[in-house]
Design an enzyme around this catalytic site. Structure first.
Site, PDB file in Angstrom:
ATOM      1  N   TRP A 111       1.246 -61.811  26.024  1.00 25.07           N
ATOM      2  CA  TRP A 111       1.446 -60.391  25.733  1.00 25.07           C
ATOM      3  C   TRP A 111       1.180 -60.106  24.257  1.00 25.07           C
ATOM      4  CZ3 TRP A 111       0.895 -60.489  30.319  1.00 25.07           C
ATOM      5  CH2 TRP A 111       1.812 -60.386  31.353  1.00 25.07           C
ATOM      6  N   ASN A 226      -1.387 -55.104  32.426  1.00 27.89           N
ATOM      7  CA  ASN A 226      -0.985 -56.124  33.391  1.00 27.89           C
ATOM      8  C   ASN A 226      -0.563 -55.485  34.705  1.00 27.89           C
ATOM      9  OD1 ASN A 226       0.071 -58.737  34.399  1.00 27.89           O
ATOM     10  ND2 ASN A 226       2.074 -57.763  34.114  1.00 27.89           N
ATOM     11  N   GLU A 227      -1.267 -55.832  35.782  1.00 32.25           N
ATOM     12  CA  GLU A 227      -0.936 -55.465  37.157  1.00 32.25           C
ATOM     13  C   GLU A 227      -0.767 -53.957  37.383  1.00 32.25           C
ATOM     14  OE1 GLU A 227       1.035 -59.598  38.737  1.00 32.25           O
ATOM     15  OE2 GLU A 227       2.421 -57.950  38.299  1.00 32.25           O
ATOM     16  N   TYR A 307       0.055 -64.877  44.428  1.00 29.18           N
ATOM     17  CA  TYR A 307       1.482 -65.175  44.615  1.00 29.18           C
ATOM     18  C   TYR A 307       1.842 -65.183  46.107  1.00 29.18           C
ATOM     19  CZ  TYR A 307       2.259 -64.642  39.616  1.00 29.18           C
ATOM     20  OH  TYR A 307       2.229 -64.810  38.250  1.00 29.18           O
ATOM     21  N   GLU A 347      -3.356 -65.141  36.991  1.00 23.23           N
ATOM     22  CA  GLU A 347      -2.000 -65.615  37.264  1.00 23.23           C
ATOM     23  C   GLU A 347      -2.007 -66.272  38.633  1.00 23.23           C
ATOM     24  OE1 GLU A 347       1.284 -62.926  36.968  1.00 23.23           O
ATOM     25  OE2 GLU A 347       0.512 -61.908  35.177  1.00 23.23           O
ATOM     26  N   TRP A 389       0.559 -69.591  35.973  1.00 21.02           N
ATOM     27  CA  TRP A 389       1.790 -68.898  35.573  1.00 21.02           C
ATOM     28  C   TRP A 389       2.945 -69.855  35.857  1.00 21.02           C
ATOM     29  CZ3 TRP A 389       2.573 -64.086  33.359  1.00 21.02           C
ATOM     30  CH2 TRP A 389       3.915 -63.694  33.222  1.00 21.02           C
TER      31      TRP A 389
END
Length: 430
Positions: A111, A226-227, A307, A347, A389
């Site tokens: 970040w 992010n996302e 994920y 990720e 990640w």
């Protein structure tokens, strides 16, 4: 990493811990078949480093440094800047880069934002904390010493580290009539806040290296958010307009570095035939669109997250692995044939906080990700790479969200990561 759709899932498979070398590695079939010009761009030591470190550039579907292919073998450690602010924790940045280098990793995603609150970089719109900026300077300096490239994310969709909800709060405090976090993507004032922050970071001169960020080869790419999700507009038009505007703004300041969105990879309305590949129905109506979003003219890299532990409603081990392979194969095919750009699995992780997800399954999952990417690359697929990640050094476990990988505590995981590094490096001489 952020909030997930299925926080209440109960996953029920059981997998005994098994070493990488007791299992049948998916990667093993590729060991002797990498093309002769395939290289991870071996990292040099931190001493005697030339200042003429070349930028990572895009050549069609491949990444290059000068005339050599570059493949991302990376890790996420999101909290580096915050730890660098405090002299008592600053050494953890050196620790994690040193451990990553020992395993052969060459890229870190982290970040470059912290909006409002504790140790904020952006204290308020157009007001930035110099002490925190100097901490970010230190992160770049240490990465450069260790020959580790950085992908720097500039905002968060989620409320962690402020994110777009903090922009909404600032807007409301200034008298704007804002009713949803999704207003972040359309309100002119909020967009000016974001642009002001981006400009401040990109034009900053590092107080340690004296290199302007926009000219620093340590930075591999900027990630605009992010996302991102914008569920109030499932057509995707709102988010698409924001991506096009903000990526073009980044390029107007810094035309040299690569730019990626930061997507999870969900398919949307532009490819209805592919929506069925999403992990659930909801993923297709959150305002993102893998193909359309990456067709924005100023985007250089396709970004995807993986994920299965929280995305899937079932818990069968084989189903999880099959999903990973299919998810990756389709996105790599699309990156090559539809987008003509490299792909970064920015990720990928498995939480072992739940005892049903042990280190053995995590290694199988990692091996699957690495092997699926290598198989594609070896047969002419897009370049880019994979970013775990997330990597932690010893002594930072109090920050563990269940996904932390402490290589010193898992020798077989260290061996797996190192083996991937070796296979990538050995490709240059096979």
């Amino acid at each position: 990493m952020g909030q997930r759709n299925h926080s209440n899932l109960v996953l029920s498979f059981h997998l005994p811990f098994q070493s990488l070398f007791l299992a049948t590695p998916i990667l093993s079939i590729f060991c002797s078949h990498l093309p002769s010009n395939f290289s991870i761009n071996r990292m040099e030591g931190s001493t005697g480093m030339s200042e003429a470190w070349p930028m990572v550039e895009r050549n069609g579907t491949q990444l290059m440094t000068k005339d050599e292919p570059f493949v991302i073998h990376g890790f996420n450690t999101y909290w580096l800047m915050v730890f660098a602010v405090d002299p008592e924790t600053r050494h953890k940045i050196t620790d994690v880069f040193s451990e990553a280098k020992k395993a052969g990793l060459n890229t870190c995603r982290t970040w470059a934002f912290n909006d409002g609150g504790w140790r904020a970089l952006q204290v308020s719109p157009f007001n930035y904390d110099e002490e925190v900026l100097q901490a970010l300077d230190f992160v770049l300096s240490e990465a450069r010493k260790h020959r580790i490239r950085l992908i720097l994310s500039l905002c968060n969709n989620w409320s962690d580290y402020g994110g777009r909800s903090q922009y909404i709060t600032w807007g409301q405090e200034s008298g704007l009539d804002l009713t949803s976090d999704d207003d972040f993507f359309s309100d002119t004032t909020l967009k000016s806040y974001y642009k002001g922050f981006v400009e401040a970071v990109l034009t900053r001169t590092n107080t340690i290296t004296n290199i302007e960020y926009k000219n620093d080869a340590t930075i591999l790419a900027w990630e605009i958010i992010n996302e991102p999700r914008c569920p109030s507009d499932p057509s995707g038009d709102t988010l698409q307009a924001w991506i096009e505007e903000m990526s073009a703004f980044v390029k107007s300041i810094d035309p040299v570095h690569l730019v990626q969105v930061g997507l999870e990879g969900f398919y949307g309305p532009s490819t209805p035939e592919l929506v069925k590949l999403n992990p659930d129905d909801y993923s297709g109506v959150v305002g993102t669109d893998f193909i359309r979003n990456h067709q924005a003219p100023s985007i250089d890299l396709a970004s995807v997250h993986i994920y299965p532990d929280v995305w899937l409603s079932h818990s069968d081990q084989d189903d999880h692995i099959k999903f990973v392979q299919k998810w990756m194969d389709q996105h790599m095919s699309d990156s090559k044939d539809r987008l003509n750009m490299p792909i970064v699995f920015a990720e990928f992780g498995i939480s072992i906080r739940d005892e049903r997800f042990g280190a053995g399954f995590r290694e199988l999952f990692m091996d699957t990700v690495y092997g699926t990417f290598l198989r594609s690359l070896e047969t002419g697929g897009p370049g880019g790479g994979c970013i775990l990640w997330q990597l932690f050094p010893e002594g930072a476990e109090h920050m563990d969200d269940g996904y932390a990988v402490v290589l010193a505590k898992y020798p077989s995981t260290f061996s797996l990561v190192s083996l991937q590094s070796k296979r990538l490096s050995d490709g240059a001489s096979t």
